[in-house]
Design an enzyme around this catalytic site. Structure first.
Site, PDB file in Angstrom:
ATOM      1  CE1 TYR A 147      -0.593  -1.006  12.287  1.00 35.00           C
ATOM      2  CE2 TYR A 147      -1.955  -1.962  13.815  1.00 35.00           C
ATOM      3  CZ  TYR A 147      -1.998  -1.051  12.539  1.00 35.00           C
ATOM      4  OH  TYR A 147      -2.819  -0.323  11.833  1.00 35.00           O
ATOM      5  CE  LYS A 151      -2.390   3.429  12.688  1.00 37.13           C
ATOM      6  NZ  LYS A 151      -2.048   4.056  11.040  1.00 37.13           N
TER       7      LYS A 151
HETATM    8  N1  LIG Z   1      -6.812  -2.686   7.852  1.00 40.28           N
HETATM    9  C1  LIG Z   1      -7.295  -2.492   8.973  1.00 40.28           C
HETATM   10  O1  LIG Z   1      -8.267  -3.496   9.751  1.00 40.28           O
HETATM   11  C2  LIG Z   1      -7.115  -1.357   9.403  1.00 40.28           C
HETATM   12  C3  LIG Z   1      -6.074  -0.307   8.917  1.00 40.28           C
HETATM   13  N2  LIG Z   1      -5.949   1.049   9.914  1.00 40.28           N
HETATM   14  C4  LIG Z   1      -5.078   1.961   9.543  1.00 40.28           C
HETATM   15  O2  LIG Z   1      -5.706   2.213   8.177  1.00 40.28           O
HETATM   16  C5  LIG Z   1      -4.453   2.814   7.286  1.00 40.28           C
HETATM   17  C6  LIG Z   1      -4.743   2.038   6.020  1.00 40.28           C
HETATM   18  O3  LIG Z   1      -4.438   0.566   6.236  1.00 40.28           O
HETATM   19  P1  LIG Z   1      -4.952  -0.320   5.109  1.00 40.28           P
HETATM   20  O4  LIG Z   1      -5.348   0.191   3.900  1.00 40.28           O
HETATM   21  O5  LIG Z   1      -5.442  -1.586   5.882  1.00 40.28           O
HETATM   22  O6  LIG Z   1      -3.305  -1.003   4.701  1.00 40.28           O
HETATM   23  P2  LIG Z   1      -2.594  -1.132   3.343  1.00 40.28           P
HETATM   24  O7  LIG Z   1      -1.195  -1.573   3.441  1.00 40.28           O
HETATM   25  O8  LIG Z   1      -3.601  -1.723   2.228  1.00 40.28           O
HETATM   26  O9  LIG Z   1      -2.341   0.381   2.850  1.00 40.28           O
HETATM   27  C7  LIG Z   1      -1.399   1.229   3.520  1.00 40.28           C
HETATM   28  C8  LIG Z   1      -0.781   1.939   2.325  1.00 40.28           C
HETATM   29  O10 LIG Z   1       0.227   2.853   2.658  1.00 40.28           O
HETATM   30  C9  LIG Z   1       1.243   2.841   1.705  1.00 40.28           C
HETATM   31  N3  LIG Z   1       2.706   2.983   2.363  1.00 40.28           N
HETATM   32  C10 LIG Z   1       3.261   2.193   3.352  1.00 40.28           C
HETATM   33  N4  LIG Z   1       4.365   2.456   3.482  1.00 40.28           N
HETATM   34  C11 LIG Z   1       4.666   3.695   2.878  1.00 40.28           C
HETATM   35  C12 LIG Z   1       5.479   4.789   2.645  1.00 40.28           C
HETATM   36  N5  LIG Z   1       6.682   4.631   3.558  1.00 40.28           N
HETATM   37  N6  LIG Z   1       5.121   5.973   2.083  1.00 40.28           N
HETATM   38  C13 LIG Z   1       4.184   6.176   1.409  1.00 40.28           C
HETATM   39  N7  LIG Z   1       3.386   5.134   1.324  1.00 40.28           N
HETATM   40  C14 LIG Z   1       3.468   4.133   2.216  1.00 40.28           C
HETATM   41  C15 LIG Z   1       1.217   1.485   1.116  1.00 40.28           C
HETATM   42  O11 LIG Z   1       1.866   1.316  -0.062  1.00 40.28           O
HETATM   43  C16 LIG Z   1      -0.375   1.159   1.082  1.00 40.28           C
HETATM   44  O12 LIG Z   1      -0.700   1.471  -0.423  1.00 40.28           O
HETATM   45  C17 LIG Z   1      -3.185   2.478   7.916  1.00 40.28           C
HETATM   46  O13 LIG Z   1      -2.928   3.562   8.672  1.00 40.28           O
HETATM   47  C18 LIG Z   1      -3.661   1.320   9.140  1.00 40.28           C
HETATM   48  O14 LIG Z   1      -2.970   1.590  10.406  1.00 40.28           O
HETATM   49  C19 LIG Z   1      -6.709   1.187  10.989  1.00 40.28           C
HETATM   50  C20 LIG Z   1      -7.570   0.263  11.454  1.00 40.28           C
HETATM   51  C21 LIG Z   1      -7.735  -0.779  10.997  1.00 40.28           C
HETATM   52  C1  LIG Z   2      -5.026 -12.566  11.701  1.00 42.37           C
HETATM   53  C2  LIG Z   2      -5.985 -12.668  13.060  1.00 42.37           C
HETATM   54  C3  LIG Z   2      -6.998 -13.723  12.764  1.00 42.37           C
HETATM   55  C4  LIG Z   2      -6.303 -14.866  12.845  1.00 42.37           C
HETATM   56  C5  LIG Z   2      -6.296 -15.624  14.048  1.00 42.37           C
HETATM   57  C6  LIG Z   2      -6.111 -17.096  13.974  1.00 42.37           C
HETATM   58  C7  LIG Z   2      -4.837 -17.498  13.376  1.00 42.37           C
HETATM   59  C8  LIG Z   2      -5.998 -17.696  15.544  1.00 42.37           C
HETATM   60  O1  LIG Z   2      -7.118 -17.732  13.331  1.00 42.37           O
HETATM   61  C9  LIG Z   2      -7.012 -11.313  12.842  1.00 42.37           C
HETATM   62  C10 LIG Z   2      -7.933 -11.065  14.087  1.00 42.37           C
HETATM   63  C11 LIG Z   2      -7.884  -9.817  14.636  1.00 42.37           C
HETATM   64  C12 LIG Z   2      -7.174  -8.879  13.486  1.00 42.37           C
HETATM   65  C13 LIG Z   2      -6.820  -7.381  13.770  1.00 42.37           C
HETATM   66  C14 LIG Z   2      -7.978  -6.594  14.307  1.00 42.37           C
HETATM   67  O2  LIG Z   2      -9.042  -6.687  13.201  1.00 42.37           O
HETATM   68  C15 LIG Z   2      -7.464  -5.164  14.665  1.00 42.37           C
HETATM   69  C16 LIG Z   2      -6.451  -4.557  13.282  1.00 42.37           C
HETATM   70  C17 LIG Z   2      -6.485  -3.277  13.449  1.00 42.37           C
HETATM   71  C18 LIG Z   2      -5.520  -2.633  12.778  1.00 42.37           C
HETATM   72  O3  LIG Z   2      -5.448  -1.320  12.717  1.00 42.37           O
HETATM   73  C19 LIG Z   2      -4.723  -3.578  11.747  1.00 42.37           C
HETATM   74  C20 LIG Z   2      -5.240  -4.925  11.693  1.00 42.37           C
HETATM   75  C21 LIG Z   2      -5.558  -5.621  12.811  1.00 42.37           C
HETATM   76  C22 LIG Z   2      -4.447  -5.542  13.824  1.00 42.37           C
HETATM   77  C23 LIG Z   2      -6.111  -6.994  12.309  1.00 42.37           C
HETATM   78  C24 LIG Z   2      -5.041  -7.939  11.940  1.00 42.37           C
HETATM   79  C25 LIG Z   2      -5.528  -9.274  11.845  1.00 42.37           C
HETATM   80  C26 LIG Z   2      -6.152  -9.904  13.123  1.00 42.37           C
HETATM   81  C27 LIG Z   2      -5.037 -10.104  14.257  1.00 42.37           C
END
Ligand SMILES: NC(=O)C1=CN([C@@H]2O[C@H](COP(=O)(O)OP(=O)(O)OC[C@H]3O[C@@H](n4cnc5c(N)ncnc54)[C@H](O)[C@@H]3O)[C@@H](O)[C@H]2O)C=CC1
Ligand SMILES: C[C@H](CCCC(C)(C)O)[C@H]1CC[C@H]2[C@@H]3[C@H](O)CC4=CC(=O)CC[C@]4(C)[C@H]3CC[C@]12C
Length: 369
Positions: free
Chosen positions: A159, A163
């Site tokens: 992952y 990214k």
């Molecule tokens: N959730 C988090 O804490 C963080 C997320 N991100 C980034 O933010 C972005 C969005 O993440 P989230 O909303 O959390 O994830 P999410 O899984 O809720 O959203 C991702 C979306 O992308 C779509 N998707 C996946 N594969 C696809 C494909 N092949 N073609 C078209 N659409 C596709 C999914 O259907 C989903 O709706 C991602 O790029 C992730 O890497 C970055 C930092 C933290």
């Molecule tokens: C799942 C983890 C917490 C559970 C740990 C346990 C089992 C010991 O209680 C999450 C802790 C930190 C999270 C990640 C972090 O917030 C950074 C992220 C950034 C992203 O771009 C995607 C998600 C994630 C990797 C996020 C995922 C969950 C944790 C590892």
């Protein structure tokens, strides 16, 4: 009315627009981008909630498609002024294969860039992640760091590696000539751990706590701090940077920005308790009972079980060696680069972010896990 239609001339495309963050970006654009005439929402799985957005002044076009399919991406991008590329495979639990993660996150991003170049779309905002920086495999803390803080970014997990590669592709594409002869302008936003309405891991912790009789057990020392940012503020940053990218191409083009707001620095578990506590859960201190070496052993056992069971079923618990290492390493951001470059101020205060998230967790109550 005539004035409103006159200024509405821009076409935006949001990839991954039905995901956790994507939905907030879509809604924020409709609320806060007055120049929008058409909003294309591209996702592998379209949400039924899109239908209710189709009655407003902006044309909302739902496109079911796959970013790994170059022709589908090119068709969606053609004629768009701005692309916000949030689609990605967020998997740190071993649900998908490394090949699939690369295919979606790296090849998918290449397809988006090439589509912009071929069709003449000039502005591309990429949703990157703090994970492109760290925590690294050595477990070095990143304490109140900013975009210029030196840090040894060494990764092994698919992952963060995917990214990081995708972000690099996006930044290198800045300045490339697009169809029509003008330069492509790109930038990347790096959210820390996002929370808020729709956060699946928060939902999982909540249901886990309910199953355990209203308790969650502390696994990580409270001194390990995690950067967290409210989804509404991350969405607002995307809307703002997309707007300003068109105005300040030289300053913003090729830049990276951490996403930040006023959310407090806390451990991952203590932070979650800000929302789960008011919903009736309590965090039980177990540090003396569960030493770190035992957690590492359990995490390794989970990884082994995942591998052994793979031919039969998907075993993907939250605890694995990677998530334990991330959860157990301090990673916090302190920066004002987004304010300096494009005037970003969080739209939601910490109090707003907190109460909105609590309201959402309460609504989740009773719903199936
Ligand atoms: N959730 C988090 O804490 C963080 C997320 N991100 C980034 O933010 C972005 C969005 O993440 P989230 O909303 O959390 O994830 P999410 O899984 O809720 O959203 C991702 C979306 O992308 C779509 N998707 C996946 N594969 C696809 C494909 N092949 N073609 C078209 N659409 C596709 C999914 O259907 C989903 O709706 C991602 O790029 C992730 O890497 C970055 C930092 C933290
Ligand atoms: C799942 C983890 C917490 C559970 C740990 C346990 C089992 C010991 O209680 C999450 C802790 C930190 C999270 C990640 C972090 O917030 C950074 C992220 C950034 C992203 O771009 C995607 C998600 C994630 C990797 C996020 C995922 C969950 C944790 C590892």
């Amino acid at each position: 009315m005539a004035e409103a239609t006159e200024i509405r001339k821009l076409v935006y495309l949001v990839t991954g627009g039905c995901g956790f963050l994507g939905e907030h970006v879509v809604r924020m654009l409709l609320q806060r981008e007055p120049r929008l005439s058409e909003l294309r929402v591209f996702d592998l799985h379209l949400g039924p909630w899109l239908e209710e957005l189709k009655t407003g002044p902006v044309r909302v076009t739902a496109i079911q498609g796959d970013v790994t399919q170059a022709h589908e991406v090119a068709a969606a991008v053609a004629g768009a002024h701005v692309v916000i590329h949030t689609a990605g495979l967020v998997d740190v639990f071993g649900r998908a294969s490394p090949e699939t993660i690369y295919e979606v996150n790296v090849q998918g991003t290449k397809n988006v860039i090439e589509a912009c170049v071929q069709t003449g779309t000039r502005f591309l905002v990429y949703t990157s992640s703090m994970e492109v920086v760290g925590p690294n495999i050595k477990g070095h803390p990143f304490y109140r760091g900013n975009e210029d803080t030196p840090y040894e970014a060494v990764h092994k997990h698919p992952y963060p590696c995917s990214k990081a590669q995708a972000e690099q592709l996006v930044l290198e594409a800045n300045g490339r000539e697009v169809h029509g002869g003008l330069p492509l302008v790109t930038c990347a936003l790096r959210p820390t751990g996002i929370y808020g309405e729709g956060h699946q891991i928060m939902r999982d912790f909540y249901h886990q706590g309910l199953r355990l009789g209203g308790r969650l057990f502390r696994a990580i020392p409270a001194s390990v701090e995690h950067g967290r940012v409210y989804v509404g503020n991350v969405a607002w940053m995307h809307v703002l940077v997309a707007r300003e990218l068109q105005r300040q191409t030289a300053l913003l083009g090729g830049q990276v920005y951490f996403c930040y707001d006023e959310s407090p620095y806390k451990s991952y578990e203590d932070f979650n308790m800000e929302f789960l506590g008011p919903c009736g859960l309590r965090l039980v201190e177990t540090r003396l009972l569960v030493p770190y070496w035992l957690l590492m052993l359990l995490a390794a056992l989970n990884a082994l079980l995942q591998w052994l069971l793979r031919p039969l079923l998907l075993y993907a618990p939250l605890l694995n060696p990677y998530t334990l290492a991330v959860a157990n390493t301090t990673f916090t951001v302190s920066t004002d680069k987004a304010r300096r470059h494009f005037g970003y101020e969080p739209l939601f205060s910490w109090e707003d972010s907190r109460s909105r998230t609590i309201r959402w967790v309460r609504a989740v109550e009773g719903s199936a896990p």
